[in-house]
Scaffold this motif. Structure first.
Motif, PDB file in Angstrom:
ATOM      1  N   PRO A 298      41.432  33.301  13.069  1.00  0.00           N
ATOM      2  CA  PRO A 298      42.456  32.050  13.009  1.00  0.00           C
ATOM      3  C   PRO A 298      43.963  32.323  13.587  1.00  0.00           C
ATOM      4  CG  PRO A 298      41.328  32.165  10.852  1.00  0.00           C
ATOM      5  CD  PRO A 298      41.044  33.276  11.566  1.00  0.00           C
ATOM      6  N   LYS A 299      44.322  33.772  13.286  1.00  0.00           N
ATOM      7  CA  LYS A 299      45.478  34.024  13.900  1.00  0.00           C
ATOM      8  C   LYS A 299      45.442  34.281  15.350  1.00  0.00           C
ATOM      9  CE  LYS A 299      46.765  37.059   9.865  1.00  0.00           C
ATOM     10  NZ  LYS A 299      46.991  38.407   9.347  1.00  0.00           N
ATOM     11  N   LEU A 300      44.269  34.930  16.113  1.00  0.00           N
ATOM     12  CA  LEU A 300      43.966  34.743  17.425  1.00  0.00           C
ATOM     13  C   LEU A 300      43.983  33.497  18.264  1.00  0.00           C
ATOM     14  CD1 LEU A 300      44.136  37.252  19.596  1.00  0.00           C
ATOM     15  CD2 LEU A 300      41.513  37.315  19.436  1.00  0.00           C
TER      16      LEU A 300
ATOM     17  N   TYR B 212      46.496  32.040  20.968  1.00  0.00           N
ATOM     18  CA  TYR B 212      45.578  31.707  22.283  1.00  0.00           C
ATOM     19  C   TYR B 212      44.679  30.574  21.997  1.00  0.00           C
ATOM     20  CZ  TYR B 212      47.251  36.295  23.369  1.00  0.00           C
ATOM     21  OH  TYR B 212      48.191  37.428  23.498  1.00  0.00           O
ATOM     22  N   PRO B 213      45.143  29.248  21.980  1.00  0.00           N
ATOM     23  CA  PRO B 213      44.359  28.235  21.585  1.00  0.00           C
ATOM     24  C   PRO B 213      43.231  27.915  22.544  1.00  0.00           C
ATOM     25  CG  PRO B 213      46.643  27.792  21.885  1.00  0.00           C
ATOM     26  CD  PRO B 213      46.490  28.991  22.129  1.00  0.00           C
TER      27      PRO B 213
ATOM     28  N   PRO C  12      26.585  38.233  12.187  1.00  0.00           N
ATOM     29  CA  PRO C  12      27.578  37.323  11.439  1.00  0.00           C
ATOM     30  C   PRO C  12      28.699  37.098  12.633  1.00  0.00           C
ATOM     31  CG  PRO C  12      27.379  39.016   9.841  1.00  0.00           C
ATOM     32  CD  PRO C  12      26.480  39.514  11.125  1.00  0.00           C
ATOM     33  N   ILE C  13      29.122  38.065  13.305  1.00  0.00           N
ATOM     34  CA  ILE C  13      29.758  37.987  14.526  1.00  0.00           C
ATOM     35  C   ILE C  13      29.325  37.031  15.781  1.00  0.00           C
ATOM     36  CG2 ILE C  13      30.908  39.256  16.545  1.00  0.00           C
ATOM     37  CD1 ILE C  13      30.696  41.753  14.770  1.00  0.00           C
ATOM     38  N   ILE C  14      28.288  37.053  16.035  1.00  0.00           N
ATOM     39  CA  ILE C  14      27.623  36.188  17.017  1.00  0.00           C
ATOM     40  C   ILE C  14      27.645  34.937  16.494  1.00  0.00           C
ATOM     41  CG2 ILE C  14      25.379  36.025  18.177  1.00  0.00           C
ATOM     42  CD1 ILE C  14      27.143  38.152  19.582  1.00  0.00           C
ATOM     43  N   ARG C  15      27.233  34.898  15.189  1.00  0.00           N
ATOM     44  CA  ARG C  15      26.799  33.161  14.753  1.00  0.00           C
ATOM     45  C   ARG C  15      28.462  32.494  14.461  1.00  0.00           C
ATOM     46  NH1 ARG C  15      22.414  35.633  10.673  1.00  0.00           N
ATOM     47  NH2 ARG C  15      20.696  35.563  12.067  1.00  0.00           N
ATOM     48  N   HIS C  16      29.233  33.568  14.744  1.00  0.00           N
ATOM     49  CA  HIS C  16      30.645  32.668  14.426  1.00  0.00           C
ATOM     50  C   HIS C  16      31.188  31.827  15.652  1.00  0.00           C
ATOM     51  CE1 HIS C  16      34.848  32.150  13.593  1.00  0.00           C
ATOM     52  NE2 HIS C  16      34.740  32.695  12.396  1.00  0.00           N
ATOM     53  N   LYS C  17      31.390  30.555  15.186  1.00  0.00           N
ATOM     54  CA  LYS C  17      31.410  29.412  16.430  1.00  0.00           C
ATOM     55  C   LYS C  17      32.660  29.904  17.304  1.00  0.00           C
ATOM     56  CE  LYS C  17      34.177  26.154  13.634  1.00  0.00           C
ATOM     57  NZ  LYS C  17      34.883  26.861  12.741  1.00  0.00           N
ATOM     58  N   GLU C  18      33.655  30.510  16.743  1.00  0.00           N
ATOM     59  CA  GLU C  18      34.851  30.839  17.467  1.00  0.00           C
ATOM     60  C   GLU C  18      34.682  32.118  18.579  1.00  0.00           C
ATOM     61  OE1 GLU C  18      37.303  29.162  18.263  1.00  0.00           O
ATOM     62  OE2 GLU C  18      37.589  27.750  16.468  1.00  0.00           O
TER      63      GLU C  18
END
Length: 294
Positions: free
Chosen positions: A71-73, A77-78, A105-111
Motif C-alpha cells: 500500500p505504501k508503494l 507510485y499509483p 503468495p507474492i505471485i497471487r497478490h493482485k498488485e
C-alpha cells in the motif's frame, strides 16, 4: 546514450507499465556460504546489512510484508508496476516446497506485476528452475544470479564457493525455460586487472544476459575483506580507474544487455572505503563522458 538502461528492459518485460518499481522483500532465506552447507564464513566482501533495507525482516511472513509495504508503494507510485524483489541472502536456498510457500503468495497478490529473485548459481536445482519457469507463465520472473567475477581464482579467494562453469550452466538452464536472467559483478576485487574486468564483461555478453549490475568493490564493516584491507593487504581502485574499467566493460557488453547500475552504496556507518562509491551522479557522468570520447 551509449548503453541500454535497465528501464528499457523493464518496459520490455512489463509492457503494460510505463514505470516499474522494485519492492524489496525478505524471504527468510540463509546462504549456503553461511549456514554450513558450503561454509560458515560467507563471501569475504559481503554483509547483507550494508545493501538490503529488509535484511532484518527474516522472521516476518511474506504476507505481512506485502500487507505492510505494497500500500505504501502504491500510494507513492499509483500507476507503476510493482516488482517484488526477494533480495537478502540466497532466495532459492531452500527445498522446493518451502520456496513455493514464499513465492506463491507474492505471485497471487493482485498488485504485484512480477518477481525478481536474488540467488547464487549453485542453488538453482532443476526442480526449482522448472517451478520458476511455470511461475513465469503467470507473471514475469527475473532471476538475478550473482557472479561477481569470471576469474575462478578470484572466486576461490573471495570464498564464493562456486565456479564460472556453474554460473554458465545455471544461466543457460534458467534461460531454457524462458526466465529473464540478470547478474551482478564487482569491479576492483583484490588482484584483478583490466584484463579480468574485460573477461567478465565478455562472459556477460556471450551468455546474452538480460541485464547486469556493476558494483565498485567497497569495503564494509563486519567482513573478512575489511580486516584484509585495514591490514594493508590490497589497494582499492581509484575513482578514475573504476570509471575507466566500467566504460571498457560497457563497450564489450554491448546494447543487448541492459546496465542496471554501475555505482554502489552502503550506509555511512558501515562503509570503510572508498569514499566515492556512493557518488552515483558523478560516476555516471564520468563513465558516459568516457564512452562519448571513445
Amino acid at each position: 546514450m551509449h548503453y541500454t538502461p535497465y528501464r528499457d528492459l523493464l518496459l520490455k518485460v512489463f509492457p503494460n507499465y510505463l514505470k516499474v518499481r522494485k519492492l524489496p522483500l525478505n524471504g527468510g532465506m540463509s546462504c549456503p556460504n553461511l549456514d554450513g552447507t558450503k561454509s560458515y564464513s560467507g563471501c569475504s566482501y559481503c554483509n547483507n546489512r550494508s545493501f538490503s533495507p529488509v535484511y532484518d525482516l527474516a522472521k516476518v511472513s511474506i504476507q505481512e510484508q506485502l500487507d505492510q509495504f505494497v500500500p505504501k508503494l502504491r500510494d507513492k507510485y499509483p500507476n507503476a508496476g510493482i516488482l517484488a524483489y526477494l533480495q537478502p541472502y540466497t532466495n532459492t536456498h531452500a527445498p522446493l516446497e518451502h520456496l513455493m510457500g514464499i513465492i506463491n503468495p507474492i505471485i497471487r497478490h493482485k498488485e504485484i506485476a512480477g518477481l525478481a529473485i536474488g540467488t547464487r548459481p549453485d542453488c538453482l536445482e532443476s526442480d526449482k528452475v522448472a517451478y520458476l519457469g511455470e511461475v513465469n507463465q503467470e507473471k514475469p520472473v527475473i532471476v538475478e544470479i550473482g557472479l561477481q567475477t569470471a576469474n575462478d581464482k578470484t572466486l576461490a579467494a573471495i570464498n564464493r564457493r562456486h565456479t564460472l562453469a556453474e554460473f554458465e550452466d545455471a544461466v543457460k538452464r534458467c534461460q531454457s525455460v524462458g526466465l529473464t536472467v540478470t547478474t551482478h559483478v564487482i569491479v576492483g576485487l583484490p588482484g584483478e586487472t583490466m584484463e579480468d574486468f574485460k573477461h567478465t564483461a565478455q562472459v556477460v555478453r556471450n551468455l546474452h544476459l538480460a541485464a547486469v549490475k556493476i558494483h565498485p568493490l567497497h569495503i564494509v564493516t563486519g567482513t573478512v575483506m575489511a580486516q584484509d584491507y585495514i591490514a594493508g593487504e590490497f589497494k582499492l581502485l581509484e575513482f578514475e580507474q573504476y570509471c575507466e574499467a566500467v566504460a571498457e566493460m560497457i563497450k564489450i557488453i554491448g546494447p543487448e544487455t541492459a546496465i542496471e547500475r554501475f555505482s554502489g552504496e552502503s550506509p555511512s556507518d558501515m562503509l570503510i572505503a572508498p569514499n566515492w562509491c556512493g557518488e552515483r551522479d558523478k560516476i555516471i557522468a564520468t563513465v558516459e563522458k568516457l564512452l562519448e570520447n571513445s
